[in-house]
Design an enzyme around this catalytic site. Structure first.
Site, short mmCIF file in Angstrom:
data_model
loop_
_atom_site.label_atom_id
_atom_site.label_comp_id
_atom_site.label_asym_id
_atom_site.label_seq_id
_atom_site.Cartn_x
_atom_site.Cartn_y
_atom_site.Cartn_z
N ASP A 184 -2.58 48.22 71.74
CA ASP A 184 -2.70 49.19 70.77
C ASP A 184 -2.70 50.52 71.29
O ASP A 184 -2.73 50.95 72.60
CB ASP A 184 -3.94 48.93 69.96
CG ASP A 184 -3.91 49.17 68.42
OD1 ASP A 184 -3.05 49.94 67.95
OD2 ASP A 184 -4.59 48.55 67.51
N ASP A 226 -0.26 49.68 59.59
CA ASP A 226 -0.51 48.16 59.48
C ASP A 226 -0.18 47.56 58.11
O ASP A 226 -0.36 48.26 57.14
CB ASP A 226 -1.80 48.08 59.62
CG ASP A 226 -2.45 48.51 60.98
OD1 ASP A 226 -1.70 48.86 61.84
OD2 ASP A 226 -3.75 48.50 61.32
#
Length: 420
Positions: free
Chosen positions: A170, A231
């Site tokens: 990430d 997301d």
């Protein structure tokens, strides 16, 4: 240059320290050459459905724990997911203890993962599956656990020692575009140096995009797949936004995808709460057309037979996993209808007709067969099979005829065109 925060996950902090990088020569490079992800990765990932649930007292069946992943591993085998191609069982954020150990290594939370990650990896491998794990390029993960900045080599070796097979990396808590890019490159090199085959899943372009245009030649050289957009949520609005971004940016991203490196539009949320049946069909059909990684985020313990059959549809998975490795694209949009197509091996094509309208009933749409697949998909003729919403053999179509489809609101019809 400070990165702005991206709600709901934060970026910032860190004082910039340049990384000394040893780069591979990029002459002739096409995609990350680690021999992995020759077709899009398939598996299960916990984030969208289970998020960062740490409360194993109140919610023992929904917290991020060794038990959750062992149960999912069992079901992936017993319920046919592994046989359908879903191979990677992936841990997302919130698996870690709050601090590294005395030797500077990441460690699993001792209460929720009492036997450690290596034990879990061994269990997953005993089922014929592979284990994915999560870390962050910055000094903290998005949920505030220890990041990998300054520990890239240590963390890569730790994951290799544990028997990890995939790393989702990430991009939270990173101070600059330069350190973000350098960190993603360095971790790619560090994973390679371990000698273990570890699929490398990046979020590099997603975090770079607010500041400048991603260099996809670089990204595909270091990563096996990469997130470009926000997301996914368990909502139709989220799926629509992902597809809209993809069509708007397809000229930049379609050609860089191929064996070893894929655009990742994020998780499949089929089998959850937010999508109607037709919307679930649309996600499955378009993720197949886009050559997207198929990483489910759902609860395999309580998935409906209908959603399970959709996710395990062998014909649709075959489109997604086609060895030619070409990403599909939207080539026509008119009257609230989108037509997508994807070249497949053996001169076959996949075509998706999507109804953007969300009012009224099913709509008919007609298209000239001669316009499909750059005019060659059905020249001089082809056999057309409807794969979704259900399988129907439509028969032989000559190049000169018209193909008529019927599509439900927010639904998609997925077709396969084969030369006889």
């Amino acid at each position: 240059m400070k990165l702005l925060s991206r709600d709901p996950r934060l970026i910032c902090e860190l004082a910039f320290r340049p990384l000394a990088l040893v780069f591979w020569s990029i002459l002739g490079a096409k995609a990350l050459n680690n021999g992995l992800a020759r077709t899009p990765t398939m598996g299960w990932l916990h984030w969208e459905r289970f998020m960062c649930n740490l409360d194993c007292q109140e919610e023992p069946d929904a917290c991020i724990s060794e038990q959750l992943f062992m149960q999912m591993a069992e079901l992936m085998v017993s319920d046919g997911w592994k046989d359908a191609g879903y191979e990677y069982l992936c841990i997302d954020d919130c698996w870690m203890a709050p601090e590294r150990d005395s030797k500077g290594r990441l460690q699993a939370d001792p209460q929720r993962f009492p036997n450690g990650i290596q034990h879990l990896a061994n269990y997953v491998h005993s089922k014929g599956l592979k284990l994915g794990i999560y870390a962050d390029v910055g000094n903290k993960t998005c949920a505030g656990f220890p990041g990998s900045f300054g520990y890239y080599d240590t963390d890569a070796q730790t994951f290799a020692d544990w028997g990890v097979d995939l790393l989702k990396f990430d991009g939270c808590h990173c101070d600059s575009v330069t350190s973000l890019a350098d960190g993603y490159k360095y971790m790619s090199l560090a994973l390679n140096r371990t000698g273990r085959s570890i699929v490398y899943s990046c979020e590099w372009p997603l975090y770079l995009k607010p500041f400048h245009k991603p260099n996809y030649t670089d990204i595909q050289y270091y990563c096996n797949h990469w997130r470009n957009f926000d997301d996914v949520y368990d909502s139709w609005e989220s799926i629509k936004n992902i597809l809209a971004w993809t069509t708007t940016n397809q000229k930049e991203i379609v050609d860089v995808a191929g064996p070893g490196g894929w655009n990742d539009p994020d998780m499949l949320v089929i089998g959850n709460f937010g999508l109607s049946w037709d919307q679930q069909v649309t996600q499955m059909a378009l993720w197949a057309i886009m050559a997207a990684p198929l990483l489910m985020s759902n609860d395999l313990r309580q998935i409906s037979p209908q959603a399970k059959a959709l996710l395990q549809n062998k014909d649709v998975i075959a489109v997604n996993q086609d060895p030619l490795g070409k990403q599909g694209y939207c080539f026509r949009k008119e009257n609230n209808i989108e037509v997508w197509e994807r070249p497949l091996s053996n001169l076959a094509w996949a075509v998706a007709v999507r109804n953007l309208q969300e009012i009224g009933g099913p709509r008919f749409y007609s298209i000239q067969v001669a316009s499909l697949g750059h005019g060659i998909a059905c020249h001089p003729g082809c056999i057309i099979t409807q794969l979704l919403p259900e399988k129907v053999k439509l028969g032989f179509y000559e190049w000169t005829v018209t193909l008529k489809t019927r599509i439900n609101p927010s639904g998609t019809v997925l077709l396969r065109l084969d030369h006889n």
